[in-house]
Design a protein around this motif. Structure first.
Motif, PDB file in Angstrom:
ATOM      1  N   TRP A  88       2.119   2.096  -5.158  1.00  0.00           N
ATOM      2  CA  TRP A  88       0.979   0.858  -3.801  1.00  0.00           C
ATOM      3  C   TRP A  88       1.458  -0.740  -5.353  1.00  0.00           C
ATOM      4  CZ3 TRP A  88       2.159  -0.284   0.639  1.00  0.00           C
ATOM      5  CH2 TRP A  88       2.119   1.164   1.183  1.00  0.00           C
ATOM      6  N   THR A 144      -3.846   5.834   2.212  1.00  0.00           N
ATOM      7  CA  THR A 144      -2.176   6.902   2.491  1.00  0.00           C
ATOM      8  C   THR A 144      -2.799   8.769   1.787  1.00  0.00           C
ATOM      9  OG1 THR A 144      -0.879   5.161   1.311  1.00  0.00           O
ATOM     10  CG2 THR A 144       0.077   7.331   0.690  1.00  0.00           C
ATOM     11  N   ILE A 193       3.160  -3.513  -4.348  1.00  0.00           N
ATOM     12  CA  ILE A 193       2.248  -4.821  -4.281  1.00  0.00           C
ATOM     13  C   ILE A 193       3.174  -6.118  -5.683  1.00  0.00           C
ATOM     14  CG2 ILE A 193       0.771  -6.318  -4.452  1.00  0.00           C
ATOM     15  CD1 ILE A 193      -1.412  -3.376  -3.813  1.00  0.00           C
ATOM     16  N   PHE A 212      -4.721   0.331  -0.686  1.00  0.00           N
ATOM     17  CA  PHE A 212      -3.873   1.588   0.127  1.00  0.00           C
ATOM     18  C   PHE A 212      -3.597   3.369  -0.438  1.00  0.00           C
ATOM     19  CE2 PHE A 212      -0.888  -2.888   1.274  1.00  0.00           C
ATOM     20  CZ  PHE A 212      -2.332  -3.169   1.965  1.00  0.00           C
ATOM     21  N   SER A 213      -3.941   3.245  -1.930  1.00  0.00           N
ATOM     22  CA  SER A 213      -4.106   4.731  -2.039  1.00  0.00           C
ATOM     23  C   SER A 213      -4.230   5.210  -1.356  1.00  0.00           C
ATOM     24  CB  SER A 213      -4.077   4.754  -3.191  1.00  0.00           C
ATOM     25  OG  SER A 213      -3.657   3.751  -4.641  1.00  0.00           O
ATOM     26  N   ALA A 261      -3.961  -2.125  -4.063  1.00  0.00           N
ATOM     27  CA  ALA A 261      -3.172  -1.431  -4.221  1.00  0.00           C
ATOM     28  C   ALA A 261      -4.531   0.073  -4.009  1.00  0.00           C
ATOM     29  CB  ALA A 261      -2.705  -0.532  -5.654  1.00  0.00           C
TER      30      ALA A 261
END
Length: 204
Positions: free
Chosen positions: A57, A30, A61, A26-27, A23
């Motif tokens: 995220w 992003t 997940i 991905f953060s 997460a």
């Protein structure tokens, strides 16, 4: 603010290490792709926006993990059910083989009587005969009970006879009558054999 974020990450890392790391990655991606004039970024500031992205995220997940586990559990349960059905079918087949071998040894009349029990739903069979030796009605496959006890009846002498001999009363014995039904376990497996294989022995 940064300290609170780090404390929050620490809690998540202790309980959800892999989902938290994914997460966070991905953060960051992003955040990197988010324009500087994005309304959420402007309104939440960098720290708030980072927490928002992490939460989004992380939930995504966790949802994916939950779905994967559900699918795996469903497939596992299906495999277990199929294996159970296969074992049950193999057990039925072994039992049927033993049953067919036993029925092969019965006489043609006993074979017909077995079919009669099956087709009638195991309705009682009545008989006054005595069965000896190897016979269906003399075996452990059936339950036997007396439906009519034996009795003696008086035979009236013929008084019209011209003989002067003393007429003594005579008696006739009427044999008892018995009813027979198949044991329920025998009936059920014979019925299963007849309905699924069209036979109750190795020979139709």
């Amino acid at each position: 603010m940064s300290e609170k974020i780090l404390d929050l990450l620490k809690v998540f890392l202790e309980k959800y290490l892999i989902p938290t790391v994914v997460a966070v990655v991905f953060s960051f991606i992003t955040y990197y792709l988010t324009p500087a004039n994005n309304k959420l970024l402007v309104k939440f500031t960098v720290g708030g926006y980072a927490v928002f992205l992490f939460c989004i995220w992380f939930l995504i997940i966790e949802l994916v993990i939950w779905l994967v586990q559900k699918i795996q559990y469903h497939n596992y349960s299906k495999d277990i059910e199929e294996q159970s059905k296969q074992r049950e079918a193999e057990e039925w087949k072994r039992n049927l083989e033993m049953l067919w071998t036993e029925v092969d040894q019965f006489s043609p009349n006993d074979y017909k009587l077995l079919l009669k029990f099956i087709k009638s739903g195991n309705e009682p069979y009545y008989s006054s005969d005595t069965y000896m030796g190897f016979s269906l009605l003399n075996s452990e496959w059936v339950h036997k009970s007396e439906s009519r006890p034996a009795k003696q009846v008086l035979i009236k002498p013929n008084r019209g006879s011209s003989s002067k001999a003393i007429l003594l009363p005579a008696y006739e014995t009427i044999p008892g009558k018995y009813q027979y039904v198949l044991r329920d376990d025998i009936y059920q497996i014979l019925k299963y054999s007849y309905e699924n294989y069209g036979k109750i022995s190795h020979f139709k």
